[in-house]
Design an enzyme around this catalytic site. Sequence first.
Site, PDB file in Angstrom:
ATOM      1  N   ASP A  23      77.671  78.837   6.841  1.00 11.12           N
ATOM      2  CA  ASP A  23      77.090  79.204   7.884  1.00 11.12           C
ATOM      3  C   ASP A  23      77.501  81.358   7.573  1.00 11.12           C
ATOM      4  OD1 ASP A  23      74.913  80.630   9.373  1.00 11.12           O
ATOM      5  OD2 ASP A  23      76.011  79.504  11.043  1.00 11.12           O
ATOM      6  N   LYS A  84      74.681  91.470   6.449  1.00 10.38           N
ATOM      7  CA  LYS A  84      73.353  90.794   6.227  1.00 10.38           C
ATOM      8  C   LYS A  84      71.948  90.856   5.719  1.00 10.38           C
ATOM      9  CE  LYS A  84      72.141  86.118   6.953  1.00 10.38           C
ATOM     10  NZ  LYS A  84      72.122  84.864   7.738  1.00 10.38           N
ATOM     11  N   GLU A 183      68.033  78.021   6.367  1.00  9.24           N
ATOM     12  CA  GLU A 183      68.834  77.844   7.959  1.00  9.24           C
ATOM     13  C   GLU A 183      68.710  77.007   8.528  1.00  9.24           C
ATOM     14  OE1 GLU A 183      68.893  82.130   8.965  1.00  9.24           O
ATOM     15  OE2 GLU A 183      70.973  82.246   7.856  1.00  9.24           O
ATOM     16  N   ASP A 205      64.910  79.783  15.743  1.00 10.86           N
ATOM     17  CA  ASP A 205      66.227  80.371  14.540  1.00 10.86           C
ATOM     18  C   ASP A 205      66.688  81.573  14.891  1.00 10.86           C
ATOM     19  OD1 ASP A 205      68.582  81.117  13.397  1.00 10.86           O
ATOM     20  OD2 ASP A 205      68.478  79.786  11.643  1.00 10.86           O
TER      21      ASP A 205
END
Length: 508
Positions: A23, A84, A183, A205
């Site tokens: 992850d 990211k 995800e 999420d």
Amino acid sequence: MLNIINNKVNKKLKSKFFSVGIDFGTTYSLIGFLLNKKIIILSGKDENSLLPSVVCYDKNTLVVGEEATKITKENFLRTIFSVKRLLGKSVEEIKNLYPNIPYIFSFQKEKGICIETVQGKVPIVKIISAIITNLVKQSEFFLQKKIDTAVITVPSYFDDIQRKKIKSAAMLSGLKNIRLLNEPTAAAIAYGFHTKKNGIVLVYDLGGGTFDISILKIKKGIFEVLSTSGDPQLGGDDFDEILSKYIEKKNNICTTDNLFLKRKLLILAKNIKLKLSKEKKVSVKFKCWKVEISRSEFETLIEPLINKTLILIKYAIKDAFIHKKEVENVLMVGGSSYIPLIKRKLSYFFQKEIDSAISPDKAVVMGATIQSDLLFNYKETSLDKKNKFILLDVVPFSLGIELMGGRVEKIIKKNSTIPISIKKEFTTFKKNQTVIMIHILQGEDNFVKNCRSLGKFFLRGIKEEEAGKPRILVEFNVDESGFLEVNASDKKTNMSASIKVDFLHTIL
């Protein structure tokens, strides 16, 4: 089902090992694997399994994780965080989206976007690779086994370029066999597998840099993704930014042209945000200022962004062709979902209790680990056959081709279940035209300029006829691995051409 081990017992893990689940997050990253049919999430120093996604470049050294975070407090200009969020963006986009980011960017044709460091210009892909390498090395140390296979999770709204960057970073880390997994889907896999429940599940999420929603139908081992939605520019970092500006204004602090002070305030805001998830009021000293923030103040600041997530949920429910009453469980994922306001808002919206059976921090890596094991099917470590499942994913963006006038003809629509194959007929627009260009596009807009180009190819040898006479058959095929293959053929001459695009979550 979930075990956490620490570095005190690593020497006992001598079994053969084959693949990992990773992850890679905006704020934290985790790695997991299966051992003796149990999911193991590695924990680092101080019993903390969350590796901060922070990289520090010194003159002769490279530091990743907790140590890099400590250096950030001393000299933030040497450390890189939330990388990211920068994936797949141009220098101009980064500056517009994040005007307070304290880095110097440059673009190189072969390396892409780079960040200036004391070690020179470092590509973003290489920075991400440093984080993944750290996770892989940690696993190899524990298991005494070389790792070259992984399932890595990405936001469902990551496009082709962003997904390719992640895979490139993973390859630089020494991984050879890679599959990407959305995800929210990973979290739902962990949830469905862990609880053995059937029904419609909505995964909320909210991480450090992105917000994703997936609605899945779980039935007898089949995980069917009904729809996905989200915002790639919404996450915990935005809460930090809003709170830091509020603290600055409330205490008459001026950070103009003072990047060091601005960064210090951002770190302070983040720490206050974390404390407010447990406390109703936080009081701290910051240089010569006394900063007091209540939970109600913070919630008022971020409520517009939380309401935005609820609007996106409505869109996802509409795209899934269901009513919100049909959502049996809501699974909260990502560190930012610990904020109490979010759970209250979701509970009110759905008029039910929100599930907290699995830690929001661990759900995604658990799902990635399960998927990794089932995909690569290693007998010594794998789960029982009765736990196997089928994952039916969806296309996260509409796919189409360019028409005259810069318009886009959608061939495969967003949220179509894969695998999928669709054919459409087209024709020429000029007399005696023997060549046409097939330009493949990704996006929801009707104009080429607002969509992402995935590739181009030419169909030659078309029979010379009046405009509109030739019949060109274009076929879009997306397989289970996320490969898009586009074929174009002239029905009269049987001439054909094709292209294969890796746009979703493929094995390299």
